[in-house]
Structures are given as structure tokens and as C-alpha cells.
Design an enzyme around this catalytic site. Structure first.
Site, mmCIF file in Angstrom:
data_model
loop_
_atom_site.group_PDB
_atom_site.id
_atom_site.type_symbol
_atom_site.label_atom_id
_atom_site.label_comp_id
_atom_site.label_asym_id
_atom_site.label_seq_id
_atom_site.Cartn_x
_atom_site.Cartn_y
_atom_site.Cartn_z
ATOM 1 N N TYR A 100 -13.166 -27.674 26.710
ATOM 2 C CA TYR A 100 -13.185 -29.016 27.580
ATOM 3 C C TYR A 100 -14.482 -29.638 27.690
ATOM 4 O O TYR A 100 -15.571 -29.099 27.775
ATOM 5 C CB TYR A 100 -12.643 -28.818 28.912
ATOM 6 C CG TYR A 100 -12.533 -29.551 29.781
ATOM 7 C CD1 TYR A 100 -11.882 -30.909 30.049
ATOM 8 C CD2 TYR A 100 -13.840 -29.687 30.730
ATOM 9 C CE1 TYR A 100 -11.932 -31.790 31.052
ATOM 10 C CE2 TYR A 100 -14.036 -30.791 31.724
ATOM 11 C CZ TYR A 100 -12.962 -31.561 31.982
ATOM 12 O OH TYR A 100 -12.947 -32.703 32.725
ATOM 13 N N HIS A 101 -14.213 -31.095 27.810
ATOM 14 C CA HIS A 101 -15.687 -31.860 28.001
ATOM 15 C C HIS A 101 -15.132 -32.895 29.123
ATOM 16 O O HIS A 101 -14.086 -33.528 29.032
ATOM 17 C CB HIS A 101 -16.233 -32.843 26.849
ATOM 18 C CG HIS A 101 -16.938 -31.910 25.629
ATOM 19 N ND1 HIS A 101 -17.539 -30.602 26.023
ATOM 20 C CD2 HIS A 101 -16.375 -31.898 24.535
ATOM 21 C CE1 HIS A 101 -17.871 -30.163 24.914
ATOM 22 N NE2 HIS A 101 -17.055 -30.897 23.855
ATOM 23 N N GLY B 139 -20.502 -26.323 19.214
ATOM 24 C CA GLY B 139 -20.063 -26.411 17.788
ATOM 25 C C GLY B 139 -20.037 -27.663 17.153
ATOM 26 O O GLY B 139 -20.314 -28.872 17.454
ATOM 27 N N CYS C 156 -12.565 -21.629 23.930
ATOM 28 C CA CYS C 156 -13.058 -20.994 22.722
ATOM 29 C C CYS C 156 -12.629 -19.753 22.328
ATOM 30 O O CYS C 156 -12.957 -18.748 21.403
ATOM 31 C CB CYS C 156 -14.554 -20.696 22.852
ATOM 32 S SG CYS C 156 -15.538 -22.316 23.048
#
Length: 332
Positions: free
Chosen positions: A151-152, A238, A268
Site C-alpha cells: 500500500y502507498h 520493490g 508483501c
């Protein structure tokens, strides 16, 4: 070598950043192709063509809420329609929620399908929900970076590094270590000990842990089992590589705002592992400051560990960091 840094101070569209990242990586790939063609071409006349490579760039930003998947979590198709008979249409007048029914999602995101909307085009519509800390909607973006689902969003500093690894004297593994060590250096500047473990990313212990505030003289490694209390993840890493041109990068948690979103998924692919932030370990700061410290740490690490002059590597050093506006980058 000069390094360009563009920072977006306001919440921005993930699509907007992806578009810019694609432009920058394409320029580096095109330059590399031109050099390769020139080296492969034999002519009767000797010509010297000096082609200046595009500057490497770091993009720092905070997107609107978004879940992204890496290559390991990509669904079979992100465009094929799904069977919508399993879910009744929404009674509200929200076209995006209707589109959610046709999203092809990986298993980690199926359980939160109701939270997801398709990518929002740039510019972001004013109707996009912005109130943090509530179960609002998040965009879903499949990407080609390594890793799985994460998530961002608000409270996070995302940094994408668009570089030619060979020019910097980096192997793919060294590139990951460079990102991790730069984050560890930023944490150290706040008096927090950062760790790398057998799991991806950068981790920290809670403030109550005996070694939480120790500042190691070099990167610290932990197997995560030296104490009953496991470390918490503070930064996801990533990247994507094509012909040694890198893209994507890190997501560094600054405030506790992302925690609700992380709890909705197995981030992840690490079951039972929790996330935290600088605020979660008692550090009060802001995203622009963290972004600036990350770029500074990145440059120091490159020049010390990988540059020929003044360092112990065989790559080019970074002599200057300059700030740049989006329009200048788009103009080329």
C-alpha cells in the site's frame, strides 16, 4: 554526474507519477540503445559522437491511497471482465464502484474488493475521497516491480529512483542494498536503528525493545528471532530493471496514517508481520524532510561505496543534486 530530484509536496495521482516514470525510463533506454547501435556500426570514416546521457532522477511523492501489486502477485488479466453476478450492483450513483466489479484482482486483494477502484486518470477528479483514516476507496494498480502486494498513501514518503545501474557501478543486488542502506541512514539520523532481515524491506524494533535506539556503525542484520518481539516493517522496497535501467523504489512510512490500510491486507505476503512508521517509534517529522534526508543519504552512499573517485567502487560519482519541476522533465 548530476542527479535530478523532483518532490511533489501535495498528494498526487499515482497515475501521474507512473506516467512521468515511464517517460524517464524510456529516455534512458533510448540513450542506451543509441549507444549500442553506434558501437555496433562500422563505417569507413571515424566519427566521434558525444551523446550526453540523461541525468538520473529521484522522484519523491505521496500518492492518494493506492494498493499496488508486483510481479509475484499479478492476476492473470487486469482487463478481462469478471462475472458480476456474484455481487449486486451498488444502489449509489458511483460509476467507479460499478467498475470495481470488473477489476481482475490477485487473491490478496479479493477480500477488500469493495475498497478498490480502478486507476484514476490524471488530473485527479475533485470527487476523489481524501479524508485519511476512514474506510474510503483506494486505487488498484498492477505494476512490474518486484515483490508482492503493498500500500502507498498519505503519511508515506515514496521514492522512485530512475537510474542506469552500470553508470553508477551497481549490480542489481547492490542497488537493493543501496536503497536499504539509505533508509537505514535516514533512520539513524533520527536516532532509530534500522534492520534488514531475511524478509524484504527495512525493519525497526518498537521503542521498548532493548536495541531499538542503538546506532550501528554499519548495516545491521537480524534473523528476526533474537527476541520474542519481532521487528516491524517501516519501509517496503520493490524495483524493476530493464537493461539495467531501474524504476520504482521504496515506500517509507512517516506517520501512522497508512497503518489502517496495511491491516486490510497481508503486505508483501508476510503473514503475521506488522508495519510501523517514524511516528510509531516516537519520531515527529514531516514527509519533505524525510524525502530530503533520503536523497542526501542516497548520494553519500553512492559516492562512498560505488564511485571511482573518493569511493571504493567503479561507478561515476554524483557531484550535484538539483531540484527540477515536472514541466522541465516532461520537456526533456
Amino acid at each position: 554526474m548530476r542527479l535530478a530530484h523532483i518532490h511533489y509536496p501535495d498528494l498526487t495521482s499515482f497515475t501521474r507519477i507512473s506516467h512521468l516514470q515511464q517517460i524517464l525510463t524510456t529516455r534512458l533506454l533510448t540513450h542506451k540503445k543509441l549507444l549500442s547501435s553506434a558501437n555496433d556500426t562500422t563505417t569507413t570514416t571515424t566519427t566521434t559522437t558525444t551523446t550526453t546521457p540523461p541525468d538520473p532522477t529521484i522522484i519523491t511523492f505521496t500518492p492518494h491511497p493506492v494498493y499496488t501489486t508486483g510481479r509475484r502477485d499479478l492476476p492473470p488479466s487486469n482487463t478481462s471482465p469478471r462475472d458480476t453476478t456474484a455481487a449486486a450492483p451498488s444502489s449509489t450513483n458511483e460509476p467507479q464502484s460499478q467498475n470495481t466489479l470488473s477489476l481482475s484482482l490477485p487473491p490478496p486483494l479479493e477480500q477488500i474488493r469493495s475498497l478498490l477502484i480502478p486507476p484514476t486518470p490524471y488530473p485527479t477528479p475533485p470527487s476523489f475521497p481524501k479524508s485519511p483514516g476512514s474506510p474510503e476507496k483506494a486505487e488498484y494498480h498492477p505494476t512490474l516491480r518486484g515483490g508482492q502486494t503493498t500500500y502507498h498513501g498519505p503519511g508515506q514518503m515514496v521514492a522512485y529512483t530512475i537510474l542506469d545501474l552500470r553508470r553508477l557501478g551497481l549490480t542489481p543486488r547492490c542497488h537493493i542494498r543501496l536503497l536499504e542502506n539509505s533508509v537505514i541512514d535516514v533512520l539513524a539520523s533520527y536516532g532509530v536503528r534500522g534492520l534488514v532481515t531475511e524478509d524484504p524491506g527495512v525493519w525497526v524494533h518498537s521503542p521498548q525493545h532493548p536495541s531499538a535506539s542503538l546506532l550501528p556503525s554499519q548495516q545491521q542484520h537480524s534473523n528476526g528471532n533474537d527476541d520474542a518481539q519481532l521487528p516491524h516493517k517501516i519501509t517496503a522496497v520493490g524495483v524493476h530493471l530493464r537493461r539495467n535501467i531501474s524504476s520504482f523504489g521504496i515506500g517509507f512510512n512517516v506517520t501512522q496514517e497508512p497503518m489502517w490500510w496495511f491491516r486490510q491486507i497481508v503486505a508483501c505476503g508476510l503473514e503475521g508481520r506488522e508495519a510501523t512508521s517514524l511516528a510509531g517509534v516516537g519520531v515527529r517529522t514531516d514527509i519533505p524532510t524525510v524525502a530530503g534526508r533520503f536523497v542526501e543519504a542516497f548520494v553519500r552512499r553512492v559516492n562512498r561505496d560505488f564511485a571511482v573517485q573518493g569511493g571504493k567502487g567503479k561507478g561515476e560519482g554524483i557531484e550535484e543534486v538539483y531540484t527540477v519541476a515536472e514541466e522541465d522533465l516532461l520537456r526533456g
